[in-house]
Design an enzyme around this catalytic site. Structure first.
Site, short mmCIF file in Angstrom:
data_model
loop_
_atom_site.label_atom_id
_atom_site.label_comp_id
_atom_site.label_asym_id
_atom_site.label_seq_id
_atom_site.Cartn_x
_atom_site.Cartn_y
_atom_site.Cartn_z
N ASP A 56 0.88 -1.23 -0.09
CA ASP A 56 -0.03 0.07 -0.10
C ASP A 56 0.91 1.29 -0.22
OD1 ASP A 56 -2.59 1.57 0.44
OD2 ASP A 56 -1.50 2.22 2.14
N TYR A 61 2.53 10.41 0.97
CA TYR A 61 3.76 9.47 1.47
C TYR A 61 5.19 10.11 0.80
CZ TYR A 61 0.24 6.35 3.34
OH TYR A 61 -0.90 5.72 3.87
N LYS A 87 -4.07 5.79 -3.18
CA LYS A 87 -5.18 6.83 -3.02
C LYS A 87 -5.19 7.93 -3.59
CE LYS A 87 -3.86 4.81 1.76
NZ LYS A 87 -2.67 4.41 1.62
#
Length: 313
Positions: A56, A61, A87
Site C-alpha cells: 500500500d 507519503y 490513494k
C-alpha cells in the site's frame, strides 16, 4: 492461535486477494524518520521474497517518494506476484498537497500515481482522509464532494477494469460507515481504530462491513509506536507523546502479555485478524529486519487464554 502472514484472503466483493500481512510505505518514504533508497529497496525485496503480496502507498507519503520507491521495487516482480493500492484526494502540486475529491481531480491523481509508480495498473484505489483532522468544519462539504465526484469516478474505473476495487482510507469511524452505506465500495482501510488500545470501530463499522461484504484492511496496528515499543519504550500514540492514561492502559496489557508469555507487538499484530470483516493488517516497515520480525510475530502461537483474560480485563 497464529496466522500465516503470506496466506491470501479474498475481498468479498472484488477479484482481489491480499496477504494477511500487508506492507505499508510511510516509513519507506522517509516519513517520521529518514530512510535511504537502498534501505527502502532492501525492505521491499525482503517482503516480496518472503511471500508478502499486498503493498500500500499514497501520493502523500514523502510527497510522491513512497509511490516511486514501491513502484521501483514491484516492477522487478511478475504482475501476478503483488496487489497494489494507492490513494486519491490529495494532489501533489509545486506548493505542496492540494485536496481535491472531484471527478477531474481523482482521474488526474490516478494518472499521476501511475506515472510515479511506473506501472500500467493499480489494483485498489482508496479515497484518502475525508476526516475531521484535515478538514475540520468543512468535512461535510468534503464528504459530499467525494460522494459526488470521487466515488463515481472510481466506480467508472472499476467498471472499465482499470482498477479491481475501490474504497476509502480514513480514521473517523462514523464517516467510514457513511461511505459504506451510501457508496458501493469494496474496502475500508482503517488506521488505528481497531487496535488493542482503540476498538471504536467494533460497535458499528465492523459489523456493518461484515454484513455488506466490505473488506476491512486494518492499518497502524501499533498505534504509531507504543504497541511495538511498550509503555516505557518511547513509542508515540497517534503520532504524539502518549497520555498518562494510554501509558497506564498499555502497562496493563503488557502485564497480561507477561503472564501468558506473549509479545505485546505480536498481540497487536494479531488482534484484528479474528474479526470476520478484516482481511489484512497493514504495517509500515523500515528495514528487512523489521519484515523478518513482523513475520515471526504473526506466526507466533498466542493462546486463547490470553485473549480471554485480555477481554475480561
Amino acid at each position: 492461535m497464529a496466522y500465516e502472514p503470506t496466506a491470501v484472503r479474498a475481498l468479498p466483493r472484488a477479484d482481489v486477494a491480499v496477504s494477511t500481512l500487508g506492507v505499508g510505505s510511510t516509513a519507506l518514504a522517509g516519513m517520521f524518520a529518514p530512510t535511504s533508497e537502498d534501505e527502502a529497496q532492501a525492505t521491499l525485496r525482503a517482503a516480496a521474497d518472503a511471500g508478502l503480496r499486498y503493498f500500500d502507498t499514497a501520493p502523500q507519503y514523502g510527497q510522491g517518494l513512497g509511490e516511486q520507491r514501491v513502484g521501483r521495487a514491484l516492477r522487478d516482480l511478475g504482475r501476478e506476484r503483488f496487489i497494489l493500492s494507492t490513494k486519491v484526494g490529495k494532489l501533489l502540486t509545486p506548493a505542496g498537497i492540494e485536496f481535491d475529491y472531484s471527478r477531474a481531480g481523482v482521474l488526474r491523481s490516478v494518472e499521476q500515481s501511475l506515472e510515479r509508480l511506473g506501472l500500467e495498473r493499480i489494483d485498489m484505489v482508496f479515497i484518502h482522509d475525508v476526516n475531521r483532522k484535515y478538514h475540520g468544519e468543512r468535512v461535510e462539504e468534503r464528504y459530499r464532494e467525494a460522494i459526488a465526484g470521487a466515488v463515481p469516478a472510481l466506480a467508472e474505473l472499476r467498471r472499465a477494469g482499470a482498477v479491481k476495487a475501490i474504497g476509502v482510507a480514513l480514521n473517523d469511524v462514523d464517516i467510514c460507515a457513511r461511505f459504506v452505506r451510501e457508496a458501493q465500495i469494496d474496502a475500508v482501510m482503517l488506521p488505528a481504530r481497531y487496535t488493542l488500545l482503540d476498538q471504536s470501530a467494533a460497535d458499528e463499522l465492523l459489523p456493518l462491513c461484515a454484513a455488506r461484504g466490505v473488506a476491512v484492511l486494518v492499518a497502524a496496528p501499533f498505534d504509531s509506536g507504543i504497541l511495538a515499543t511498550g509503555a516505557d519504550g518511547g513509542g508515540s500514540y497517534n503520532y504524539a507523546p502518549p497520555s498518562p492514561e494510554i501509558v497506564q492502559r498499555t502497562r496493563r496489557i503488557e502485564s497480561v502479555c507477561r503472564r501468558h508469555g506473549v509479545a505485546l507487538a505480536g498481540a497487536a499484530l494479531q488482534f484484528a485478524l479474528a474479526h470476520p470483516a478484516v482481511r489484512s493488517v497493514v504495517v509500515g516497515m523500515r528495514s528487512a529486519l523489521e519484515v523478518e520480525a513482523n513475520l515471526a510475530l504473526m506466526r507466533a502461537d498466542i493462546p486463547e487464554a490470553f485473549w480471554a483474560e485480555l477481554k475480561k480485563a
